[in-house]
Design an enzyme around this catalytic site. Structure first.
Site, PDB file in Angstrom:
ATOM      1  N   LYS A  52       0.845  -1.197   0.000  1.00 41.24           N
ATOM      2  CA  LYS A  52       0.000   0.000   0.000  1.00 41.24           C
ATOM      3  C   LYS A  52       0.885   1.254   0.000  1.00 41.24           C
ATOM      4  O   LYS A  52       0.627   2.209  -0.734  1.00 41.24           O
ATOM      5  CB  LYS A  52      -0.933   0.010   1.224  1.00 41.24           C
ATOM      6  CG  LYS A  52      -2.108  -0.951   1.054  1.00 41.24           C
ATOM      7  CD  LYS A  52      -2.864  -1.214   2.342  1.00 41.24           C
ATOM      8  CE  LYS A  52      -3.914  -2.291   2.099  1.00 41.24           C
ATOM      9  NZ  LYS A  52      -4.485  -2.858   3.326  1.00 41.24           N
ATOM     10  N   GLN A  96      -5.271  -1.927   9.442  1.00 42.77           N
ATOM     11  CA  GLN A  96      -5.093  -3.224   8.792  1.00 42.77           C
ATOM     12  C   GLN A  96      -5.705  -4.332   9.656  1.00 42.77           C
ATOM     13  O   GLN A  96      -5.441  -4.420  10.850  1.00 42.77           O
ATOM     14  CB  GLN A  96      -3.588  -3.473   8.557  1.00 42.77           C
ATOM     15  CG  GLN A  96      -3.269  -4.715   7.735  1.00 42.77           C
ATOM     16  CD  GLN A  96      -3.754  -4.642   6.293  1.00 42.77           C
ATOM     17  OE1 GLN A  96      -3.842  -3.579   5.706  1.00 42.77           O
ATOM     18  NE2 GLN A  96      -4.089  -5.786   5.718  1.00 42.77           N
ATOM     19  N   ASP A 119     -11.563   2.579   3.575  1.00 46.00           N
ATOM     20  CA  ASP A 119     -11.845   1.149   3.430  1.00 46.00           C
ATOM     21  C   ASP A 119     -13.340   0.901   3.182  1.00 46.00           C
ATOM     22  O   ASP A 119     -13.728  -0.163   2.714  1.00 46.00           O
ATOM     23  CB  ASP A 119     -11.457   0.412   4.723  1.00 46.00           C
ATOM     24  CG  ASP A 119     -10.234  -0.472   4.557  1.00 46.00           C
ATOM     25  OD1 ASP A 119      -9.936  -0.872   3.421  1.00 46.00           O
ATOM     26  OD2 ASP A 119      -9.586  -0.766   5.588  1.00 46.00           O
TER      27      ASP A 119
END
Ligand code: GUN
Length: 282
Positions: A52, A96, A119
């Site tokens: 990422k 995460q 997200d």
């Protein structure tokens, strides 16, 4: 058009567009910024997070990695998120997953400001998605929609069968297909006679997390098959949820693993982050 849907190529094309949008917001004095929080040292998570960051750097998005020990408490993590919620140079916050067992994921996700939830996992984002309102869409299903669009797959009026019902992929995937006027069937581990269901599909979305689970017995001739799985087989080789060798000959289109859905997830994360930065200029 090719039978194999090339996620690497489509992802690259989209990233070039996103890079132009990065330049445009930078010209107005805003550098898009993504904060990634990694708790503990799950090796797969470390790899995802590093990818990422690399992808952000490649298109000029500022990224910050906040590494916290596995002993971090839920309260400490919530406080860390609160700081980022208030940080003007951060437009996207990503925690995460998975988190250590002693931390409640729902509590953490709900702590992220909806305006920075790139997200698309928070209850506000999910609710808006369900209502078809403008919001951040979860990156993997959003990426699948882009793959279908860029590959010229018709969705309206088609029967899409989603295999898997996770919060991250299966559930939102069905919603997004429904919004494009597909007839959607959700299937999962308790569905009896799965092949009877998937055989009816014009579009199959395989998101079960089991290597080579979908075989040619599950697939109608000419169907489009999207493989969201990222698994390791007995030889520790990367493989999807679809038995590619048996399924590929009978389909009209199929995504490979690797190189199908995988590259799209980070692409859409970048897009969401830039969109969030653009929103601050509105
Ligand atoms: N872990 C595996 N996939 C994801 C994802 O898309 N977002 C986050 N935050 N964690 C993940």
């Amino acid at each position: 058009m090719s039978k194999i849907i090339n996620g690497k190529e489509i992802g690259q094309q989209i990233r070039e567009d996103v890079a132009k949008r990065v330049e445009a917001v930078k010209a107005k004095g805003v550098t898009p910024g993504l904060a990634v929080i990694l708790v503990g040292d799950n090796p797969a998570s470390k790899t995802y997070v590093a990818n990422k960051q690399k992808s952000c750097a490649a298109i000029g998005v500022h990224s910050e990695l906040i590494k916290l020990p596995s002993t971090t408490t839920e309260q400490q993590l919530v406080e860390e998120i609160a700081k980022l919620n208030d940080a003007p140079h951060i437009h996207g916050i990503l925690v995460q997953l998975p988190l250590p067992k002693h931390i409640d994921e729902d509590t953490i996700i709900a702590a992220i400001a909806p305006a920075k939830d790139v997200d698309g996992f928070s209850p506000v984002s999910v609710g808006k998605m369900m209502l078809g309102q403008d919001t951040f869409l979860p990156c993997t299903p959003y990426g699948v929609m882009k793959l279908l669009e860029y590959s010229g797959v018709e969705i309206a009026g088609k029967h899409a069968v989603v295999v898997g019902r996770s919060h991250i992929v299966g559930k939102p995937m069905g919603q997004l297909l429904l919004q494009k006027d597909a007839t959607v069937t959700y299937t999962h581990s308790k569905t009896p006679d799965l092949p009877a269901m998937t055989k009816q599909a014009d579009i199959i979305i395989a998101a079960v997390g089991r290597p080579n689970f979908i075989t040619k017995e599950h697939v109608k001739e000419g169907a489009v098959v999207i493989d969201v799985g990222i698994n390791r087989n007995e030889e520790n080789k990367l493989c999807g949820d679809v038995d590619f060798a048996s399924v590929e000959p009978i389909v009209s289109k199929i995504t490979p693993v690797p190189g199908g859905v995988g590259p799209m997830t980070i692409t859409m994360l970048l897009e969401n982050t830039v969109k969030s930065a653009e929103n601050t200029l509105k």
